[in-house]
Motif scaffolding. Structure first.
Motif, short mmCIF file in Angstrom:
data_model
loop_
_atom_site.label_atom_id
_atom_site.label_comp_id
_atom_site.label_asym_id
_atom_site.label_seq_id
_atom_site.Cartn_x
_atom_site.Cartn_y
_atom_site.Cartn_z
N GLY A 83 -41.62 49.94 2.51
CA GLY A 83 -40.43 49.20 1.68
C GLY A 83 -39.06 49.16 2.50
N HIS A 84 -38.58 48.21 2.77
CA HIS A 84 -37.21 48.17 3.31
C HIS A 84 -36.49 47.06 2.65
CE1 HIS A 84 -39.89 45.46 5.60
NE2 HIS A 84 -38.85 44.52 5.83
N GLU A 85 -36.73 46.18 1.75
CA GLU A 85 -36.12 45.21 1.24
C GLU A 85 -35.35 45.76 -0.23
OE1 GLU A 85 -38.00 41.26 2.94
OE2 GLU A 85 -38.60 41.76 1.16
N PHE A 86 -34.48 46.53 -0.55
CA PHE A 86 -34.34 46.89 -1.66
C PHE A 86 -32.59 46.98 -1.90
CE2 PHE A 86 -33.60 50.87 0.52
CZ PHE A 86 -32.82 51.86 -0.10
N ALA A 87 -32.75 47.13 -3.41
CA ALA A 87 -31.36 47.19 -4.06
C ALA A 87 -31.45 48.17 -5.18
CB ALA A 87 -30.82 45.91 -4.50
N GLY A 88 -30.35 48.84 -5.70
CA GLY A 88 -30.38 49.73 -6.71
C GLY A 88 -29.01 50.69 -7.11
N VAL A 89 -29.06 51.39 -7.48
CA VAL A 89 -27.91 52.33 -8.21
C VAL A 89 -27.72 53.67 -7.44
CG1 VAL A 89 -26.54 53.19 -10.29
CG2 VAL A 89 -27.79 51.06 -10.26
N ILE A 90 -26.49 54.11 -6.97
CA ILE A 90 -26.61 55.37 -6.34
C ILE A 90 -26.65 56.40 -7.43
CG2 ILE A 90 -25.10 56.82 -5.22
CD1 ILE A 90 -23.99 54.42 -3.60
N GLU A 91 -27.68 57.34 -7.01
CA GLU A 91 -27.69 58.48 -8.00
C GLU A 91 -27.10 59.76 -7.47
OE1 GLU A 91 -30.04 60.43 -11.17
OE2 GLU A 91 -29.69 58.28 -10.77
N GLU A 92 -27.03 59.84 -6.11
CA GLU A 92 -26.57 61.22 -5.52
C GLU A 92 -25.90 60.79 -4.29
OE1 GLU A 92 -28.20 65.71 -4.23
OE2 GLU A 92 -29.45 64.22 -5.08
N VAL A 93 -24.75 61.58 -4.10
CA VAL A 93 -23.93 61.29 -3.03
C VAL A 93 -23.70 62.30 -2.07
CG1 VAL A 93 -21.66 60.26 -2.07
CG2 VAL A 93 -22.78 59.29 -4.22
N GLY A 94 -23.55 62.35 -0.79
CA GLY A 94 -23.82 63.42 0.16
C GLY A 94 -22.11 63.74 0.28
N LYS A 95 -21.53 64.90 0.52
CA LYS A 95 -20.45 65.48 0.56
C LYS A 95 -19.45 64.91 1.50
CE LYS A 95 -20.89 69.33 3.96
NZ LYS A 95 -20.10 68.89 4.99
N ASP A 96 -19.83 64.11 2.54
CA ASP A 96 -19.18 63.51 3.70
C ASP A 96 -19.16 62.00 3.27
OD1 ASP A 96 -18.75 65.78 4.97
OD2 ASP A 96 -20.35 65.74 6.27
N VAL A 97 -19.82 61.46 2.45
CA VAL A 97 -19.93 60.07 2.11
C VAL A 97 -18.70 59.69 1.41
CG1 VAL A 97 -21.08 58.01 1.04
CG2 VAL A 97 -22.27 59.98 2.28
N LYS A 98 -17.70 58.87 1.75
CA LYS A 98 -16.55 58.54 1.21
C LYS A 98 -16.39 57.12 0.60
CE LYS A 98 -15.22 62.57 2.81
NZ LYS A 98 -15.08 63.56 1.69
N ARG A 99 -17.10 55.93 0.94
CA ARG A 99 -17.04 54.80 0.52
C ARG A 99 -17.86 54.67 -0.79
NH1 ARG A 99 -19.20 51.21 3.91
NH2 ARG A 99 -18.00 49.53 2.94
N PHE A 100 -18.56 55.40 -1.11
CA PHE A 100 -19.36 55.01 -2.34
C PHE A 100 -19.39 56.37 -3.28
CE2 PHE A 100 -20.93 52.58 1.30
CZ PHE A 100 -21.19 51.41 0.90
N LYS A 101 -19.85 55.96 -4.44
CA LYS A 101 -19.77 56.96 -5.53
C LYS A 101 -21.31 56.85 -6.47
CE LYS A 101 -17.08 54.49 -8.89
NZ LYS A 101 -17.16 53.29 -8.01
N LYS A 102 -21.61 57.81 -7.14
CA LYS A 102 -22.70 57.64 -8.16
C LYS A 102 -22.33 56.50 -9.00
CE LYS A 102 -25.32 60.20 -11.60
NZ LYS A 102 -25.70 61.66 -12.06
N GLY A 103 -23.59 55.88 -9.35
CA GLY A 103 -23.46 54.54 -10.28
C GLY A 103 -22.86 53.37 -9.41
#
Length: 351
Positions: free
Chosen positions: A64-84
């Protein structure tokens, strides 16, 4: 989490109700999968193709490689995205550090990760996206998840091939060999950019769909010689051809259908039978000064233009969706692809 797991090549996927959830590293995000397309590339992985290019997954494996969804968890070094955040995910994941990533060509990253092939994919309730800062794309609220999933491989691949790689201009003859998911997307995109599109396939139902998406001429290559037909329609050859299938016959015929100084774009990857090697009409390529260009996926930053064309109504990826299914039905769709038994895009949206 619930997941459809490939435990053996060519065998039905096994539904696990309590498969291990993915772990979130410092540069990763975990996405709750809302929709995921079932792609012919999944079929290639399912039957064990593409070992020669390093894309034979280790088992057990989640496709499966064609997907969309909602962020559930974010790693500590990820700055451009947030949960939700609502997101869509390109299948070609760049490392962000190599020369190609640094110059905006993450789709040909030196350390390329192909989602769902050399990492677990999205035939599951949750999926891990590595190097999220470089690879994720925000999804506008106006585009639903099922439509967004249909963008994730076939449509974005076709957009890059047509809009970026082909050099298409309004009025060009643009011939697409293979009216499957990639081919139909390419037909719609080329038409939106002003080309005169010819669709070639062996299935009348697919050719009829091609007409609905903007093809002004179609050729059934079971009944007619496709090269002769294209030469007659264009009065001398197509400005651009695109092979969306990847078999020897369609690749050669596409190149033979070009006019002098025409451009061929190769999108379709070969199967076990060809093993990546297809004989080409070399002397004709020289004599006509033909251009041959490869095209793989699309860079995340190019989604901006693609999504803008969807939001404005210039492109309608939802018209390529033939049906939606449950996770349990994905295995049957893969089996039907062995006989080319699918039309357009099929999307899992019930997990």
């Amino acid at each position: 989490m619930k997941a459809a797991v490939m435990e053996d090549f060519g065998k039905p996927l096994v539904i696990h109700e309590n498969f291990q959830d993915p772990d979130c590293g410092p540069n990763d995000v975990i996405v709750k999968v809302e929709a995921n397309g079932v792609c012919r590339s999944d079929w290639h992985a399912w039957v064990g193709d593409w070992e020669w290019i390093g894309l034979k997954p280790e088992l057990p494996h989640i496709l499966g490689h064609e997907f969309a969804g909602v962020i559930e968890e974010v790693g500590k070094d990820v700055k451009r995205f947030k949960k939700g955040d609502r997101v869509v995910v390109p299948f070609n994941l760049g490392c962000g550090h190599c020369e190609h990533c640094q110059t905006g060509h993450q789709n040909v990253c030196e350390n390329l990760i192909i989602f769902g092939f050399n990492c677990n994919g999205a035939y599951a309730q949750y999926a891990r996206v590595p190097f999220a800062n470089q690879n994720l794309v925000h999804l506008p609220d106006s585009i639903d998840f099922t439509t967004a999933a249909s963008l994730g491989c076939r449509f974005m691949t076709s957009f890059h091939a047509v809009a970026d790689q082909s050099g298409v201009q309004a009025g060009d003859f643009f011939t697409v060999y293979g009216a499957g998911g990639v081919g139909l997307a390419a037909i719609q995109i080329a038409n939106a950019l002003g080309a005169r599109v010819i669709a070639v396939d062996i299935d009348d139902a697919k050719l009829e769909k091609a007409k609905e998406l903007g093809a002004f001429a179609t050729v059934n290559s079971k009944r007619d010689n496709p090269v002769e037909a294209v030469m007659e329609i264009t009065k001398g050859g197509s400005d651009i051809t695109l092979d969306a299938l990847g078999i020897a016959e369609t690749c050669r015929n596409a190149i033979l259908s070009l006019r002098n100084r025409g451009t061929h774009v190769q999108v379709g990857l070969t199967s076990q039978e060809e093993g990546g090697m297809i004989p080409l009409p070399t002397d004709l390529i020289v004599a006509k000064e033909l251009q041959i260009r490869g095209s793989l996926g699309m860079q995340p930053h190019r989604y901006k233009d693609l999504l803008a064309m969807v939001e404005s109504g210039k492109l309608h990826p939802e018209k390529l969706i033939s049906k939606t299914i449950s996770l349990e039905e994905a295995s049957g769709v893969l089996e039907s692809m062995s006989q080319y038994g699918t039309l357009g895009s099929i999307v899992i949206n019930r997990f």
